[in-house]
Design a protein around this motif. Structure first.
Motif, PDB file in Angstrom:
ATOM      1  N   TYR A 130      -5.584   3.377  -1.658  1.00 22.22           N
ATOM      2  CA  TYR A 130      -5.958   2.142  -2.359  1.00 22.22           C
ATOM      3  C   TYR A 130      -6.232   2.427  -3.835  1.00 22.22           C
ATOM      4  N   VAL A 179      -4.944  -2.262   4.360  1.00 24.01           N
ATOM      5  CA  VAL A 179      -5.665  -0.996   4.509  1.00 24.01           C
ATOM      6  C   VAL A 179      -6.098  -0.849   5.972  1.00 24.01           C
ATOM      7  N   GLN A 180      -6.636   0.302   6.273  1.00 23.39           N
ATOM      8  CA  GLN A 180      -7.217   0.543   7.582  1.00 23.39           C
ATOM      9  C   GLN A 180      -8.664   0.984   7.418  1.00 23.39           C
ATOM     10  N   VAL A 213       0.034   1.755   7.722  1.00 22.38           N
ATOM     11  CA  VAL A 213      -1.133   0.858   7.747  1.00 22.38           C
ATOM     12  C   VAL A 213      -0.785  -0.506   8.326  1.00 22.38           C
ATOM     13  N   ASN A 220       0.889  -1.166   0.000  1.00 22.39           N
ATOM     14  CA  ASN A 220       0.000   0.000   0.000  1.00 22.39           C
ATOM     15  C   ASN A 220       0.921   1.208   0.000  1.00 22.39           C
ATOM     16  N   LYS A 241       0.401   3.997   1.092  1.00 17.74           N
ATOM     17  CA  LYS A 241       0.234   4.792   2.306  1.00 17.74           C
ATOM     18  C   LYS A 241       1.037   4.156   3.434  1.00 17.74           C
ATOM     19  N   TRP A 247     -15.119  -1.583   2.814  1.00 19.16           N
ATOM     20  CA  TRP A 247     -14.128  -2.493   2.268  1.00 19.16           C
ATOM     21  C   TRP A 247     -14.760  -3.837   1.902  1.00 19.16           C
ATOM     22  N   SER A 264      -8.537   7.794   4.606  1.00 21.73           N
ATOM     23  CA  SER A 264      -7.321   8.026   3.833  1.00 21.73           C
ATOM     24  C   SER A 264      -6.810   6.748   3.177  1.00 21.73           C
ATOM     25  N   SER A 265      -7.108   5.595   3.766  1.00 20.42           N
ATOM     26  CA  SER A 265      -6.710   4.327   3.163  1.00 20.42           C
ATOM     27  C   SER A 265      -7.413   4.118   1.825  1.00 20.42           C
TER      28      SER A 265
END
Length: 415
Positions: free
Chosen positions: A322, A312-313, A126, A121, A123, A365, A317-318
């Protein structure tokens, strides 16, 4: 001693068995997919069919043990023990030992093509590193021992904390997966290396970056070290990071067929492993292209054997990160005509107590479906403690909720 079984065709039998034989019986029966009572029955039948008594078994520490046998089996066994001049305790010990000898630990199934899991990811924060480490640990656990696994196939129950069916909460003791695993710390920050108690490779020496850039100073296998914990045997290894990876994208820019650089570097060690996990940096650069290419489906490889696992979370923002990551993967797929499979989404650091933001994000998700959610990992203290102790989580706290969830994840993506 016997008593009727309410099931109708079996009776309860109370005898004595040593704790060692009882544990071996429990593990071995699970390895063969049998109930313990069926294994005991098979052992008795085999023992009664022998022409003479086998070697005596030490029963000095035998303790009370109860099981269920088909009606009449115990009576016949008791008569045979009397005729052969052995006690019931010695007879059942010999029968169980005979069954263990006749049913050795099954061979671990090895994939035809090394599995390559790209954990990513773009980001940061995470928990890619924690999932990479935990997943590798779960894959490498002792195949001759039982470990607790959450058997639920559904994560929607996490949204209804007070109304989850009991079967979704159940744990089952299952054999470890026994895979030979290589963890590749592909992030120049080296968090995976440090969390597992190792030092990053020194600048100026050899490294994965050098091998990818075509400037290797030795054999890649010489850089790989074992994660020294008893429960993983010699099945869990790590290729440590080096800070020279901060310059990897720059060095790859001048490499021919740079998208295949990671594959060229790791090919020499692939035959030593069943699974290779790549802990990717939070980046969308050339290194991510190389990782995605490495996870592509090779010729004659089964769908889902390798691919991309996205961490992801349960927060907004995840979702943005993504979208950027999947756009890059789709571009790779289209530009190079690659089959890159999505192994799934792992929702990490989940805590329903954070309220609507967490629960609604988790639902979002799960609504994606392709890729689907394959794991939900809680935000609990044991992971942070394991990092501080510089030990693998599944060795530090093997029965904690995070360890149990990581074993479920390993099985979910190994189907």
């Amino acid at each position: 001693m016997t008593s009727p079984d309410t099931g109708g065709d079996r009776e309860k039998v109370v005898t004595k068995l040593t704790s060692t034989l009882r544990q071996d019986l429990k593990v071995r029966a699970a390895l063969h997919g049998l109930d313990m009572q069926n294994a005991v029955e098979a052992g008795i039948v085999a023992w009664r069919g022998l022409g003479s008594n086998p070697a005596a078994v030490d029963t000095a520490s035998a303790e009370t043990y109860a099981t269920f046998l088909p009606t009449g089996v115990w009576d016949g066994f008791r008569d045979d023990c009397k005729d052969r001049g052995v006690s019931l305790t010695q007879g059942i010990a010999q029968a169980v030992t005979l069954w263990l000898d006749n049913n050795p630990v099954p061979e671990v199934q090895r994939p035809a093509t090394v599995r390559r899991f790209i954990v990513c990811n773009q980001k940061g924060g995470v928990g890619k590193t924690a999932i990479t480490a935990g997943l590798g640990e779960a894959l490498a656990e002792n195949p001759a021992a039982l470990v607790p696994v959450r058997v639920s196939k559904y994560f929607a129950a996490l949204l209804e904390e007070e109304d989850r069916p009991e079967d979704l909460l159940a744990l089952e003791d299952l054999p470890g997966l026994g895979q030979r695993v290589l963890l590749v710390d592909f992030d120049p920050q080296g968090h995976l290396t440090k969390q597992l108690g190792h030092e990053t490779l020194p600048m100026g020496g050899d490294s994965l970056t050098n091998h990818m850039a075509g400037e290797a100073k030795g054999e890649l296998t010489d850089l790989i070290v074992a994660v020294d914990e008893t429960r993983f045997g010699d099945r869990l290894h790590i290729l440590p990071a080096c800070t020279d990876a901060f310059l990897l994208d720059v060095r790859l820019a001048s490499v021919r067929a740079r998208e295949a650089a990671l594959e060229r570097a790791l090919r020499p060690v692939e035959n030593d492993y069943d699974v290779i996990l790549i802990d990717c940096p939070p980046s969308l650069g050339l290194s991510m292209d190389a990782a995605s290419y490495y996870g592509r489906r090779r010729d004659n490889e089964e769908t889902g054997n390798s691919g991309v696992l996205i961490i992801v979370q349960a927060e907004d923002s995840s979702a943005d990160a993504y979208g950027l990551l999947t756009s890059q993967i789709e571009d790779m797929r289209g530009d190079l005509a690659l089959d890159i499979d999505y192994l799934g989404l792992v929702v990490n650091h989940y805590d329903a107590r954070r309220g609507y933001i967490a629960t609604s994000s988790l639902q979002s998700w799960m609504d994606i479906k392709d890729p689907r959610v394959v794991g939900v990992i809680g935000d609990l203290k044991e992971q942070k403690e394991a990092v501080r102790a510089k030990r693998p989580l599944l060795a530090y706290a093997p029965r904690c909720e995070q360890s149990v969830a990581l074993r479920a994840l390993a099985r979910e993506i190994s189907k």
